[in-house]
Design an enzyme around this catalytic site. Sequence first.
Site, PDB file in Angstrom:
ATOM      1  N   SER A  66      54.005  30.241  14.716  1.00 47.56           N
ATOM      2  CA  SER A  66      53.566  31.087  15.830  1.00 47.56           C
ATOM      3  C   SER A  66      52.195  30.617  16.315  1.00 47.56           C
ATOM      4  O   SER A  66      52.014  29.431  16.569  1.00 47.56           O
ATOM      5  CB  SER A  66      53.627  32.578  15.470  1.00 47.56           C
ATOM      6  N   SER A  67      51.193  31.478  16.414  1.00 44.21           N
ATOM      7  CA  SER A  67      49.933  31.070  17.053  1.00 44.21           C
ATOM      8  C   SER A  67      49.058  30.162  16.207  1.00 44.21           C
ATOM      9  O   SER A  67      48.009  29.712  16.681  1.00 44.21           O
ATOM     10  CB  SER A  67      49.138  32.300  17.490  1.00 44.21           C
ATOM     11  N   VAL A  68      49.450  29.863  14.978  1.00 37.43           N
ATOM     12  CA  VAL A  68      48.753  28.815  14.230  1.00 37.43           C
ATOM     13  C   VAL A  68      49.002  27.464  14.907  1.00 37.43           C
ATOM     14  O   VAL A  68      48.297  26.492  14.669  1.00 37.43           O
ATOM     15  CB  VAL A  68      49.194  28.815  12.754  1.00 37.43           C
ATOM     16  N   LYS A  70      48.290  26.949  17.915  1.00 37.86           N
ATOM     17  CA  LYS A  70      47.271  26.780  18.951  1.00 37.86           C
ATOM     18  C   LYS A  70      46.174  25.796  18.580  1.00 37.86           C
ATOM     19  O   LYS A  70      45.751  24.979  19.400  1.00 37.86           O
ATOM     20  CB  LYS A  70      46.663  28.133  19.329  1.00 37.86           C
TER      21      LYS A  70
END
Length: 381
Positions: A66-68, A70
Site C-alpha cells: 500500500s502506501s509504503v 510511496k
Amino acid sequence: MCAALLDRGFGQRIDQVIDAAVEEQRVVGGVILIAQRGDMLYRRAFGLADREQGKPMAEDAIFRLSSVTKQIVAAAALALVEAGRIALDDPVTKFIPEFRPKLPDGEAPVITARQLLTHTAGLAYGFAQPAGNAYERACVSDGLDQPGLSMADNLARIASVPLSYRPGTRWGYSVAMDVLGEVMARAAGASLPDLIDRLIAQPLGMRDSAFGVRNERRLAIPYADGPAGPVRMGEHHLVPFGDGVISFAPGRTFDPASFPSGGTGMNGTAGDVLKILEALRQGGGPVVTPETACTMTADAIAGIETTRPGWGWGLGFAVLRDAAAALTPQAVGSWRWGGVYGHSWFVDPSADLTVVALTNTAIAGMTGAFPDAVRDAIYGV
C-alpha cells in the site's frame, strides 16, 4: 552528535507489545526489523501469515505494501530528476498533456512534479472523504481496488473531479503519486515497474519488491479490523477509516492489466523496505546523491500545515516538525509513513535509527495502539 544506542530492555518491551497484540487478536501477524547505525538490533516475525491454515509468519513474508510504495517511487522520481529526465518544477502537462484538472471556477492551473511529491497539487483520496464524495462518484481508484483498471481511465476520472484547492497553497494526501508514476513513465520512456526495478530494486538488492508478486507462496493473507477481531479480506472489502471508507481488492495485485499505482501498488518484504530507508538515511547511495537524499528527507512545505499535528512533509513522506504537538518521543527531523494494509515505519536520523513494522492487518497495524506502543517501547517511554 548521535544518540546513544537503544537500552538493553527495548527488545523485551517490544516482545511484550507484540505478544499482547496477537493474544488480544488485534493483529494477526507481522514482521518488525530495527536497525541502529547500520546494525540489526531486533528482528522478529510473529503471529500468522494465514490464520485459517495455521501458517506462521516468516521474516521473508511478502506484503501488499500500500502506501509504503510511496517512498520507493519518490526515490526513483528523484533519481530521474538527477538524470535530467524530469525537473521538480516541470508542469505535469509537459508529460501528460491530457491531464488538466480544473478548479471549481473552470480554471486549469499548472500542477508541477514537486507538488505531486509534496501532496500540494490540489488532488485528494476518495477514502479520506465522507461517502458520496466526488472521487467516489467519478469511480476514481485510490490504487487499492478495481482490478484491471487502466492508467488512462483513472487519470481521466481524476481530471474530471474539480481540484480541492489551488495547487501549492495547501496540503492534501492524495492520488498524486499515481499521477507522478505516469509522469515518470512517459519522461523515461519505460513502464513504472521497469523504472522501479532498474533504479531502486536492483541497485539495493530488493529482490521481492515489485508491482506483481514474485513468490505467491510467501504472500501474507490480508485481514481487516472487525468488531470481534480481524477478519480475512474478501474479494472486495470495505474498511471504515475516519469519515470515509477504504476499498480493498486484494486480487488486484495478480491482475497485470491493473495500472501500476505509484502510491499504493507495490509488494515487498520488511527487509526490502529497510534497505531503501537505510540507503536514504545513510546518504542515498547507490540510488541518489547525498544532496538529493537530504532534500528528500527535509520538510519541503514550510508554512503549510498538514492534517497531522506536528508533522510536515518532505519529498515522499512525513517529516517531524514539533514532537510535542505530534505526541511522539521521536526527534525533530524524523521521517515516517505507513500503509493501510497494516504497515508503519520511521527513521530517526538523530539516533541513526530505522524501524520497519509490516503486518497483515488493516488498519490496526498502521495506526493507533499497536504502532504507537511499538514506537514507545523502542524509546522506553
